[in-house]
Design an enzyme around this catalytic site. Sequence first.
Site, PDB file in Angstrom:
ATOM      1  N   SER A 477       0.817  -1.218   0.000  1.00  0.00           N
ATOM      2  CA  SER A 477       0.000   0.000   0.000  1.00  0.00           C
ATOM      3  C   SER A 477       0.853   1.272   0.000  1.00  0.00           C
ATOM      4  O   SER A 477       1.562   1.532  -0.960  1.00  0.00           O
ATOM      5  CB  SER A 477      -0.956  -0.045   1.205  1.00  0.00           C
ATOM      6  OG  SER A 477      -1.986   0.901   1.077  1.00  0.00           O
ATOM      7  N   ASP A 488      10.508   5.410  -9.905  1.00  0.00           N
ATOM      8  CA  ASP A 488      10.155   6.139 -11.123  1.00  0.00           C
ATOM      9  C   ASP A 488      11.001   7.397 -11.297  1.00  0.00           C
ATOM     10  O   ASP A 488      11.347   7.761 -12.432  1.00  0.00           O
ATOM     11  CB  ASP A 488       8.676   6.511 -11.111  1.00  0.00           C
ATOM     12  CG  ASP A 488       7.772   5.292 -11.274  1.00  0.00           C
ATOM     13  OD1 ASP A 488       8.288   4.237 -11.690  1.00  0.00           O
ATOM     14  OD2 ASP A 488       6.568   5.398 -10.983  1.00  0.00           O
ATOM     15  N   LYS A 502      -0.759  -4.193  -3.438  1.00  0.00           N
ATOM     16  CA  LYS A 502      -2.016  -3.526  -3.084  1.00  0.00           C
ATOM     17  C   LYS A 502      -2.022  -2.120  -3.681  1.00  0.00           C
ATOM     18  O   LYS A 502      -1.251  -1.259  -3.282  1.00  0.00           O
ATOM     19  CB  LYS A 502      -2.180  -3.436  -1.560  1.00  0.00           C
ATOM     20  CG  LYS A 502      -3.441  -2.694  -1.126  1.00  0.00           C
ATOM     21  CD  LYS A 502      -3.516  -2.616   0.396  1.00  0.00           C
ATOM     22  CE  LYS A 502      -4.739  -1.815   0.847  1.00  0.00           C
ATOM     23  NZ  LYS A 502      -4.663  -0.386   0.500  1.00  0.00           N
TER      24      LYS A 502
END
Length: 752
Positions: A477, A488, A502
Amino acid sequence: MKFRPLLALLLAIATTCACAQSAADLGAGQKNRKASVWPLVPNTTEAEAAQLSARFLTRFHYDTQPLDDAMSGRIFKAYLKMLDGEKVFFTQADMATFAPLETKLDDAIWNQDLSAPFTIFNLYLHRAVDRMTYARDLLAKGFDFNADESYTFDRKDATWAKDKAELDDLWRKRTMNDWLRLKLAGKADDEIRKTLTKRYTGYIERVKQLDSEDAFQTFMTAYAETTDPHTDYLGPRAAENFDIAMKLSLEGIGAVLQARDDYTQIRELVPGAPAIKSGKIHVGDRIVGIGQGAEGPVTDVIGWRLDDVVNQIRGKKDTTVRLEILPADTGLDGKHVFVTLVRKKVSIEEQAAKKKIVEIKDGDVTRKIGVIELPTFYSDFGARSEGDKNFKSATRDVAKLLGELKAAGVQGVVMDLRNNGGGSLAEANAMTGLFIDTGPVVQVRDAKGHAEAQGDDDPGMAWSGPLAVLVNRGTASASEIFAAAIQDYGRGLIIGEPTFGKGTVQNLVDLDRFSRSESDKPQYGELKMTIAEFFRINGGSTQLKGVTPDIAFPKNGDEKDFGESTYDNALEWTHIPPAPYQPIADMKAYLPKLEQMHDARVVKSPAWQLMLDELAQYKIMRGKKAISLNLATREAERKQQDAIQASFRARHKAIDGTTNLLDEEDDVSSRLDDGLNPNERSLKSELKQEKEAKEAKDVQLDESAHVLFDAVGLIQADPKLAAEVLPYGGKFSLNTVASTSLPVSASSAPVH
């Protein structure tokens, strides 16, 4: 796991709990739940809470699904799985009895008539008591372990027993295995009979303590989790415990309790809290009575459920509670001690961010690598909404620790997010901002399909040097949001196992806000409901796939049973257009070299190879679904296991000078399966093993730190490479890597 069996609730009644509770749950009306009245009957409040929850779930859930006969069938299946997931209580005849109710559970909720789910729960209670009574009765005669029989303990894919005779045979084998485990651990028959009689009797007593609140919570959990794996219903007590876990504070005395036999025992004392400051309460003490206020009557709590005892001890700050204590160093007939305490706000620092420094030496070079362990992305939502600038915040704590690590001269930082199951989305955004200047962190798409980027708007970084994020399957999460953003942006290395997967966002709905009652006491509880899905800034999603590490560590074999991909009702993976962002560095510039150095190092590392061998053995043991009930066969297997474990202990000792298990003078048999349940072992033994586990060599963390050691060396040796792998084109200079001070532009900016 997706569905929590009711057995987990029964075990939880006898395990650990921190002492804090709303004053609304205290008072003379609190009952001793040792004697629940059967059959259990739902009350009006529970029926209203169920219907109110359904209104929200069918209108505002991210993936709205009607509560109809089809949903009723799925709830029915989930409910039975929670009650009897191993199929050891009900028979096929019971299933036939329940069959007419399969399409009635939706009506039960809409019509505020919960008699159907309570009918199933009440039969479960009787079957559970009957089965444990049968097992206890078998102990009188003992067992013959010369036959060639086996016990299948993994029954999640089994069918229900066709009749009582088949169920009796299953429980005969189950009880035989309990006996055989103790026998192999060196226990005599009389001691085994005494231990198991006590165990089964205790189980029966815990079943008898279950009440309508437990039945309702179990049923509503089945409904909520049928909509998606991460939607949950939280009754008033569960809601308060969730709130405590998020804000890491409570109002109470600062003691961690656990149930042992009929007593509530002090397991741990929180530093600086009222209990330890009194000097009169010690680990191992047993609480036998509780009184409210300076002069209120003392209520005997022997035999009470643990959560009921906790409710009596928790209360508003600056109120008084009196405890009647049976000291740890006295017998059951020892002299009782009375202690008066004033409740205070207690911080639960065990779950707060922590730091340490790992010194890595390679050849003639030694470098300091800072490590920050973050168990959860915590935040005191209440204090934050009230405008308290000092609200408890994971980001604020981590920023402080980063400052302390910089002052100590670390040259790289590892964020250890292993088993961090998430928490506050806002904290994940803010914490990412500690490691980038500004920019989006995550994209959130609501039920209408509208996607919005959220991120860091405050310029500056708390740490702009080499960074690694250590993850595993338990990283989920909010932790995945953070790790994905770091990856990224090219801001740091992701190291470890693929994460949980998740990719959904939940929001808490306080159902009491919609109550017509004038009572201040929580009645309806809360709904933790999935309202959105989050996406990476590159447009991909962590849903199902998780975050793939840049440098992969061996998997532990749990991925078949643990993770988003194991849920049959998980949302599918998808993607959206990327957010407007630019990577701030490129880890690929030195990732191949770091992987090469990692591979060359671990193949020669005795500690790493030992870890691989232990993982391989763990996978073998996990793969077993059945076990022999023949004494000679089991003795041979135990001898083989003892040899394997002895080899592991010897290798541990050669590597770091410890056995990594128990002291050499401890009984050899105790290093293997002792046949006992956790609450049957001595508290001293439990605490000792926990301490040893915490102090054991962390091979994966050490290797992660060594990867950063290599990264710093490569950066220092190649200014061009430094400009590629350090954020924002290498503004973080080579000299800064050595001194770990922030650039002027970052050090003058506020930390958020």
